[in-house]
Design an enzyme around this catalytic site. Structure first.
Site, PDB file in Angstrom:
ATOM      1  CG  ASP A  59      -1.776   1.242   1.348  1.00 34.65           C
ATOM      2  OD1 ASP A  59      -1.791   2.046   0.391  1.00 34.65           O
ATOM      3  OD2 ASP A  59      -2.432   1.407   2.397  1.00 34.65           O
ATOM      4  CD  GLU A 110      -5.255   3.350  -2.461  1.00 38.09           C
ATOM      5  OE1 GLU A 110      -6.151   4.091  -2.018  1.00 38.09           O
ATOM      6  OE2 GLU A 110      -4.093   3.739  -2.668  1.00 38.09           O
ATOM      7  CG  ASP A 125      -9.492   4.116   0.239  1.00 39.99           C
ATOM      8  OD1 ASP A 125      -8.994   4.712   1.205  1.00 39.99           O
ATOM      9  OD2 ASP A 125      -8.817   3.447  -0.572  1.00 39.99           O
ATOM     10  CE  LYS A 174      -1.818   6.927  -3.411  1.00 38.35           C
ATOM     11  NZ  LYS A 174      -2.353   5.917  -2.475  1.00 38.35           N
TER      12      LYS A 174
END
Length: 631
Positions: free
Chosen positions: A25, A187, A209, A87
């Site tokens: 992850d 994800e 999420d 990210k």
């Protein structure tokens, strides 16, 4: 008593051989690595027992970069060389980064020849891909040290709403880190696997999420062992970082800190804000202590009610994607069986409260929301590595935005619509526009609108060497292929000759923060307008085709096949079509085309007769009527 391992004759591998695989992850705030050991998927800790690896890299001039906790301690004292939340800028261009509205404490420089931004550090200019590769390297080392062997492959998770550029940047980072990527897994899908929703939980599930930098909502249906993503929506620039930022801005107002504060001051404020946010997850008030530049210590407190007032607008922003995902799936909240919470930000009681109210049922919070994605990725990696050959679980993800190509008139012809299940391959035939055209330019587009101007360009390539033919005779088949990772390749083939050209779409920058949301919203708001515009452009393209064909004919033989008054009449009609073509009256353009075709009918007949006469000249009629037998 020792146990003996027995192999059948001719068996080359021991029956217990296990291919080492891991799930990663790669998060905005923290990253994790997990693996299946003794049939149990679990996250792997470092030597100090930390499971979470802060997604932070600290660069120095003459030594290897520090990653994780070792790097985090330099965030306030040397912010320009301590890269965090990378990210959020993966797969984005420098222009995108500068217009996100997010103040990042780095010096960005442009990488000549590419749209990818570079971050200036004492160790040289670093791209987001390189920073992410350093984080992945640290996770790889942790996994190989723990598992005592080399990884055969990894599954890396990405937000469901990552576009092609962001996915490709993630895969590039993995390649740079020396990792074999078995799959990029969305994800929310990984979270569903971790919760065991694939084990008999038939029905429709919503995966909410909310991580450090991204938000995804996915609607999944499980039926007979097949996980199908029915719809996905989200915001690739909305997450816990935004909550930290709004709390930090509130702190600046309370402590009378100027907006143009130094980089180290901004980092300290963000740390204080994050600590307060985490404290208020379990307590009603959080103490605040800020060291001001003049040496004075400012103290205060933040209450649960004050924080809720600050963060509610951001939680509210997640409702729109939730509604859109339900609408795209053709469902209502009553059709949802389970809601799964993923991402560290969903620890906040306010988030859980608001999500429960929206879906009208309490969400699943059984597994640590920080670890659930990595665990799901590890389960999938174990299967893809060949350790569970009898496992028949099938994961079907979707693409977030439509894919197509530009056609004449600046129009977009969609070849793969959004929310299409991947992997997928679709093909469509096109042709040339002009006589003698020997090349065709393929412009790959992404978006929901009808015009190129309103969509995003992904790539361009050319198919050259097409034999000269009359317009419309060539047959070019364009094939779009999206693999299980959501990465796109496009091929073009001229069917009569086999001439072939292809490209793997690999843009160096991605969509801006609100681009996907804007694209979908605009496609709905401007639906009628877009249809009318497309119809107009198509009529204008048809007018251009008629004009070009007629001009070529007149140049070739108009001077001896037409009388003077016919020539003048045709030119007058041609001028009329040229005039109305520039306007917006679709009916007038269509009428002008019909009128021009009507008055050129006799001319077209004469051209055909002339062509037949030339073909027959010097030959007897018998030659054209004799029969031929075929075996």
């Amino acid at each position: 008593m020792a146990l003996l391992q027995i192999s059948e004759p001719g068996q080359t591998d021991a029956p217990h051989q296990h291919n080492l695989a891991a799930g990663i992850d790669l998060g905005t705030t923290n990253s994790l690595v997990a693996s299946v050991r003794s049939a149990i998927a679990e996250t792997l800790p470092d030597q100090e027992g930390h499971h979470l690896l802060p997604s932070i890299v600290y660069y120095t001039k003459n030594s290897a970069p520090l990653v994780g906790h070792a790097a985090k301690q330099f965030a306030n004292t040397d912010p320009l060389n301590t890269i965090a939340s990378v990210k959020r800028i993966m797969g984005r261009g420098l222009k995108d980064v500068k217009t996100t509205g997010t103040r990042l404490p780095y010096h960005f420089v442009e990488n000549e020849g590419q749209g990818m931004p570079m971050i200036r550090t004492v160790a040289g200019d670093k791209s987001p891909v390189q920073v992410s590769a350093d984080i992945l390297n640290a996770l790889k080392k942790r996994a190989q040290d723990t598992l005592d062997g080399k990884l055969s492959g990894v599954v890396i998770t990405v937000p469901a709403y990552f576009d092609d550029a962001q996915r490709q940047a993630t895969k590039d980072a993995a390649t740079l880190a020396g990792l074999n990527v078995l799959r990029l897994l969305n994800e929310p899908t990984a979270a569903a696997v971790a919760y065991g929703l694939d084990k008999g939980a038939e029905g429709v599930h919503a995966i909410y999420d909310l991580g450090g930098g991204t938000f995804d909502i996915s609607i999944l249906r499980l039926h007979r062992g097949v996980f199908e993503v029915m719809a996905t929506a989200g915001d690739s620039a909305l997450g816990g970082d935004d909550l930290d930022r709004v709390i930090a801005q509130w702190l600046m107002r309370q402590a009378n800190i100027d907006d143009d504060a130094e980089h180290h001051q901004i980092r300290e404020l963000l740390d204080v804000a994050r600590t307060a946010k985490e404290t208020l997850t379990t307590q009603e008030t959080a103490p605040l202590n800020i060291q001001l530049d003049d040496g004075i210590q400012w103290q205060g407190e933040l209450t649960h009610e004050q924080m809720n007032e600050l963060i509610d607008p951001f939680i509210q922003k997640t409702r729109l994607p939730c509604r859109r995902a339900l609408r795209d799936a053709g469902l209502t909240v009553e059709d949802i069986s389970e809601i799964v919470m993923v991402g560290g930000t969903t620890r906040m009681p306010r988030v859980r409260e608001k999500v429960g109210a929206f879906f009208k049922r309490p969400p699943h919070v059984d597994i640590d929301p920080d670890k659930v994605v990595a665990i799901g990725a590890a389960i999938q990696a174990d299967i893809l590595a060949g350790n569970k050959p009898d496992d028949d679980m099938l994961l079907l993800d979707v693409i977030p935005l439509s894919l197509g190509i530009e056609t004449m008139g600046g129009l977009v012809e969609k070849i793969i619509p959004r929310n299409t299940t991947i992997p997928v391959a679709r093909a469509q035939d096109f042709t040339t526009f002009k006589d003698g055209q020997t090349a065709i330019a393929i412009h790959v587009m992404q978006g929901e609108r009808e015009l190129v101007l309103d969509c995003r360009s992904l790539a361009r390539f050319e198919l050259r060497g097409i034999p000269p033919m009359v317009a419309g005779a060539a047959r070019i088949r364009v094939t779009f292929q999206v693999d299980a990772d959501g990465l796109l390749s496009v091929a073009a083939t001229e069917e009569t000759t086999g001439l072939h050209s292809e490209i793997t779409v690999k843009p160096s920058y991605g969509l801006q923060d609100s681009d996907i949301e804007r694209m979908l919203k605009d496609s709905l708001e401007h639906a009628q307008e877009d249809v009318a515009t497309r119809t107009l452009r198509e009529q204008q393209v048809e007018a251009d085709r008629v004009i070009n064909a007629l001009r070529a004919a007149l140049k070739a033989d108009g001077h001896f096949l037409l009388k003077q008054h016919e020539f003048l009449e045709i030119n007058a009609a041609l001028d009329d079509l040229l005039r109305v073509k520039e306007g917006t009256d679709i009916h007038a353009i269509k009428k002008a085309i019909e009128h021009l075709e009507e008055i050129t009918q006799s001319y077209a007949q004469r051209r055909m007769d002339s062509a037949i006469h030339r073909a027959m000249k010097g030959h007897s009629v018998d030659k054209f009527t004799e029969k031929t037998d075929y075996a």
